[in-house]
Design a protein around this motif. Structure first.
Motif, short mmCIF file in Angstrom:
data_model
loop_
_atom_site.label_atom_id
_atom_site.label_comp_id
_atom_site.label_asym_id
_atom_site.label_seq_id
_atom_site.Cartn_x
_atom_site.Cartn_y
_atom_site.Cartn_z
N THR A 196 34.24 50.79 19.08
CA THR A 196 35.64 50.84 18.98
C THR A 196 36.29 51.78 19.59
N VAL A 197 35.93 52.98 19.88
CA VAL A 197 36.50 54.01 20.96
C VAL A 197 36.42 53.46 22.34
N LEU A 198 35.14 53.12 22.76
CA LEU A 198 34.89 52.82 24.02
C LEU A 198 35.55 51.35 24.44
N ARG A 244 39.13 46.17 26.51
CA ARG A 244 39.96 45.20 26.09
C ARG A 244 41.36 45.20 27.04
N VAL A 245 41.74 46.23 27.56
CA VAL A 245 43.00 46.38 28.12
C VAL A 245 42.65 45.74 29.72
N LEU A 299 35.94 39.88 24.05
CA LEU A 299 34.80 39.33 23.45
C LEU A 299 33.42 40.22 23.12
N ALA A 300 33.28 40.83 24.34
CA ALA A 300 31.99 41.82 24.38
C ALA A 300 32.45 42.76 23.16
N ASP A 301 33.42 43.43 23.10
CA ASP A 301 33.81 44.56 22.28
C ASP A 301 33.86 44.13 20.96
#
Length: 462
Positions: A262-264, A269-270, A278-280
């Motif tokens: 979530t942090v990384l 995502r930006v 999608l990967a996150d």
């Protein structure tokens, strides 16, 4: 047993990719146990005139005990991790067996038969590798004066039998734990349960993870409070504490992977709004699957980093004091280098096996994404982002363990919790982790995203 054995063998033949990683892990475990068991047997069976020969260093028995303690524990840890993944890959098949009247006892017997068959399959090559390694290792010790020239590896199969028995016991114990999630619910509930890892971490697993982390912290406290003259004992407690912390992280893996992803994942995502999102989402949503990939990377970085920083700290402290300790003498530096090489080998095998099997198991998932418009290029870009995030999460967890363990060791040796960090060597460790993770995921992904979409969607997982 008449129907269980054919079912077990049939499952292994139908899903060989699911058992390759387990077979390699078991082979390494049998070889490692045979290696150090043979060294102990060589010293125990030696004539008094040979066993009492003065040597440079602690002697073969202590080397086999202290050196082998960490190596064997790591090998068994790799086995448990590989076996848990193998069981998860068969979840749907085993749940289907329960819907056609297979009892929980029969499912457990099937899993035990699979593990037994795999152990027996790798026993002979594991013994051969372990015996050759024992002879080579003993020869290296003798050339450095750390073992009596007259020592010989005995031909008695006691060490081999012990290695086989321990590997089998560990496999069966891990099977009992892995079978609980399949046999505990009703057949219908087991069939509809999520197998990809979206479930929450259980309370029992959370408590176990916290308890194991507490045990690792106690070991590191023991290392930190050792007297400056007990560097070798502090080093052994440090390595064992680091391994226990990594086991605790493995138990808490889904939670840790979700939090760090979530942090990384926020900047990813930006920077890459589509494939990055999608990967996150995959890493956070399928936390159990993500942790299976992250834990081997953390194991590689954590153990390698701990040993490198610990040795560098001891060398700097000895240089400042103008003395030589067990961790700074040339012979023992070689010994620790050999131990580091073995640990890296185990961790690398675990990393590659897990990542390749995880990615190959997602063939149907990739086919579904292609049905809704994703191209192969987009899927590979998504996998590249996942590989980078997986590496980053594993590196962060492993680095946290290495920093904590090395700080405890430095406290014992120098009185300060700030260790001496060999930057160049640590950079090579991080580069090695990335070199294993990213190509492993992308190489398998090239094959997994290929093929005809209807067949991939409707067919069996490999």
């Amino acid at each position: 047993m008449g129907t269980v054995l054919p079912l077990a063998v049939g499952q292994i033949r139908r899903r060989p990719a699911s058992f390759v990683g387990l077979a390699v892990a078991l082979l390494l475990a049998v070889a490692t146990l045979t290696l150090f068991g043979s060294l102990v047997a060589a010293q125990a069976a030696a004539p008094p005139a040979v066993s009492r020969t003065p040597v440079d260093g602690p002697g073969v028995m202590l080397i086999a005990g202290a050196f082998g303690e960490i190596a064997v524990l790591v090998a068994l840890f790799v086995v448990v991790n590989a076996l848990g993944f193998t069981v998860r890959q068969q979840f749907r098949d085993l749940a289907l067996l329960r819907t056609v009247a297979a009892t929980p006892r029969q499912v457990r017997r099937l899993l035990r038969a699979q593990v037994t068959a795999t152990v027996l399959l790798v026993a002979a090559p594991g013994w051969a590798v372990g015996a050759l390694a024992a002879r080579g290792f003993l020869g290296a010790l003798q050339r450095r004066g750390m073992a009596a020239p007259g020592l010989r590896i005995p031909g008695a199969p006691v060490a081999m039998a012990v290695a086989l028995g321990v590997a089998l016991l560990v496999g069966l114990a891990a099977t009992a734990l892995g079978a609980r999630r399949i046999t505990r619910p009703t057949p219908a509930a087991a069939l509809t349960a999520d197998t990809a890892g979206q479930r929450r971490t259980g309370v029992l697993r959370l408590f176990a993870g916290v308890a194991v982390l507490a045990g690792g912290a106690l070991l590191l406290r023991l290392a930190a409070t050792r007297a400056p003259g007990e560097v070798d004992k502090a080093g052994q407690a440090t390595m064992l504490g680091a391994l226990v912390l990594l086991v605790g992280l493995a138990l808490l893996g889904p939670l840790a992977a979700r939090v760090l992803a979530t942090v990384l994942g926020a900047p990813v995502r930006v920077l890459a709004p589509r494939v990055g999102w999608l990967a996150d989402a995959n890493l956070r949503g399928y936390a159990a699957r993500s942790s299976s990939a992250v834990v081997p990377v953390a194991l590689l970085v954590g153990l390698s980093g701990t040993m490198l920083i610990m040795t560098s700290t001891a060398e700097r402290a000895a240089g400042a004091a103008g003395i030589a300790t067990g961790v700074t003498r040339a012979t023992d530096v070689w010994l620790r280098g050999a131990e580091l090489g073995m640990l890296v080998c185990f961790a690398a095998v675990s990393t590659v096996n897990t990542l390749v099997a995880l990615t190959a198991d997602r063939r149907r998932e990739f086919a579904l994404l292609r049905l809704v418009g994703a191209t192969r290029r987009q899927l590979l870009r998504m996998l590249a982002v996942e590989a980078v995030l997986t590496t980053a999460v594993g590196v962060l967890l492993g680095s946290a363990v290495a920093a904590t363990a090395a700080g405890a060791f430095a406290r014992s040796v120098t009185g300060s919790v700030v260790p001496a960090v060999p930057v160049a060597a640590c950079v090579w460790v991080l580069a090695g982790a990335a070199a294993l993770t990213v190509p492993g995921i992308l190489g398998t992904g090239l094959r997994a995203v290929g093929g005809r979409v209807p067949e991939a969607v409707g067919g069996e997982r490999e």
